[in-house]
Write an enzyme that holds these catalytic residues in place. Sequence first.
Site, mmCIF file in Angstrom:
data_model
loop_
_atom_site.group_PDB
_atom_site.id
_atom_site.type_symbol
_atom_site.label_atom_id
_atom_site.label_comp_id
_atom_site.label_asym_id
_atom_site.label_seq_id
_atom_site.Cartn_x
_atom_site.Cartn_y
_atom_site.Cartn_z
ATOM 1 N N ASP A 44 -0.143 39.979 81.469
ATOM 2 C CA ASP A 44 0.495 39.350 82.626
ATOM 3 C C ASP A 44 0.842 40.407 83.682
ATOM 4 O O ASP A 44 1.326 40.073 84.768
ATOM 5 C CB ASP A 44 1.705 38.492 82.223
ATOM 6 C CG ASP A 44 2.846 39.295 81.634
ATOM 7 O OD1 ASP A 44 2.672 40.512 81.389
ATOM 8 O OD2 ASP A 44 3.927 38.703 81.402
ATOM 9 N N SER A 45 0.550 41.677 83.375
ATOM 10 C CA SER A 45 0.641 42.734 84.389
ATOM 11 C C SER A 45 -0.276 42.422 85.563
ATOM 12 O O SER A 45 -0.146 43.024 86.629
ATOM 13 C CB SER A 45 0.274 44.092 83.776
ATOM 14 O OG SER A 45 -0.938 43.998 83.055
ATOM 15 N N ASP A 83 -2.093 37.063 77.197
ATOM 16 C CA ASP A 83 -0.658 37.369 77.256
ATOM 17 C C ASP A 83 0.111 36.122 77.692
ATOM 18 O O ASP A 83 -0.155 35.573 78.772
ATOM 19 C CB ASP A 83 -0.478 38.493 78.298
ATOM 20 C CG ASP A 83 0.762 39.309 78.061
ATOM 21 O OD1 ASP A 83 1.463 39.080 77.060
ATOM 22 O OD2 ASP A 83 1.010 40.221 78.888
ATOM 23 N N LYS A 113 -0.391 37.257 72.895
ATOM 24 C CA LYS A 113 0.725 38.209 72.792
ATOM 25 C C LYS A 113 1.977 37.536 73.337
ATOM 26 O O LYS A 113 1.909 36.807 74.328
ATOM 27 C CB LYS A 113 0.428 39.491 73.576
ATOM 28 C CG LYS A 113 1.596 40.487 73.530
ATOM 29 C CD LYS A 113 1.218 41.840 74.090
ATOM 30 C CE LYS A 113 1.286 41.907 75.588
ATOM 31 N NZ LYS A 113 2.631 41.634 76.164
ATOM 32 N N GLU A 115 6.242 38.367 74.124
ATOM 33 C CA GLU A 115 7.302 39.379 74.219
ATOM 34 C C GLU A 115 8.552 38.913 73.472
ATOM 35 O O GLU A 115 8.904 37.723 73.547
ATOM 36 C CB GLU A 115 7.678 39.624 75.689
ATOM 37 C CG GLU A 115 6.592 40.320 76.478
ATOM 38 C CD GLU A 115 7.011 40.651 77.911
ATOM 39 O OE1 GLU A 115 8.220 40.546 78.247
ATOM 40 O OE2 GLU A 115 6.130 41.018 78.697
ATOM 41 N N GLU A 182 6.774 49.133 73.500
ATOM 42 C CA GLU A 182 6.766 49.633 74.890
ATOM 43 C C GLU A 182 8.053 50.406 75.200
ATOM 44 O O GLU A 182 9.171 49.918 74.953
ATOM 45 C CB GLU A 182 6.604 48.455 75.871
ATOM 46 C CG GLU A 182 6.621 48.931 77.326
ATOM 47 C CD GLU A 182 6.038 47.945 78.325
ATOM 48 O OE1 GLU A 182 5.514 46.887 77.909
ATOM 49 O OE2 GLU A 182 6.117 48.242 79.528
HETATM 50 O O1 KIV Z 1 0.999 42.775 80.626
HETATM 51 C C1 KIV Z 1 0.580 43.835 80.133
HETATM 52 O O2 KIV Z 1 -0.349 44.459 80.648
HETATM 53 C C2 KIV Z 1 1.231 44.308 78.917
HETATM 54 C C3 KIV Z 1 0.823 45.648 78.379
HETATM 55 C C4 KIV Z 1 1.091 46.754 79.288
HETATM 56 C C5 KIV Z 1 1.343 45.877 77.012
HETATM 57 O O3 KIV Z 1 2.038 43.634 78.388
#
Ligand code: KIV
Length: 264
Positions: A44-45, A83, A113, A115, A182
């Site tokens: 989600d970056s 994510d 993924k 969090e 992280e």
């Molecule tokens: O969103 C993302 O890119 C991440 C990674 C940096 C672990 O969660």
Amino acid sequence: MRISPPDLLKKKSLNQKIAVITVYDYTFANIVEEAGFEVMLVGDSLGMVVQGHENTIPVTMDEMIYHTKIVTRATKKSMIIGDMPYMSYQVSNEECLKNASRFLKEGLANAVKIEGGRETVDKVRLMTLSEIPVVAHIGLTPQSIHRIGGYKVQGRTEESKKRLLEDAKMLEEAGAFCMVLEAIPSDLAKTITESISIPTIGIGAGPHCDGQVLVLHDLLGLFDRFLPKFVKRYANLKDSALSALKEYKADVEKGLFPSEKESF
Ligand code: KIV
């Protein structure tokens, strides 16, 4: 057959490090697979490096599915992890399961993924029981930025170290097959890595994790709004892009491009 959770577990048992990278589009996913990466995260970056938001909070499920689809379409062998964006899993277990399954059914991802620590244990268990492989993510969790008050290193006090270690064990027990650590001190990352049997993937967590993840745009020097201490730049593609673009613009303005060579 794509890389699967047992392949990553085997890598940990053989002491083989796992290199992970974030990817968001077709062209880069092709290049990243050609470079030999076995695991890609559609992070989600993308809210920051693709969409230009200040943080990852505004990213939606539909946007994540859109990018995940593109990346899975571009790849054949790599494991693709989708994510889960902010508020796609927090509201209820049912909502979490429904959204996680969209990553597999629509995005064709191989895993998701999520969090969070102990507060996500029930969700991790539920997804795992529903055949959705789950990567956990603890330490600095960017979706908690407003509560934390910035991108701060976590696990510095004895109390928070203990809590993060407990979280890691609980998430492993709930069924997570891999865990992102992280922005935590490297001694804590080492303790966690040695205390759980699933691979740990660090980002700002030092050299003792079972693997490492970086944001593609950071590693390639494409995104320079800020540079976290834990990033190593392996290229400066922004400078290369800038000079190519300036050269093209000048060529057009001077009437040098297109020439006969590029004409029919
Ligand atoms: O969103 C993302 O890119 C991440 C990674 C940096 C672990 O969660």
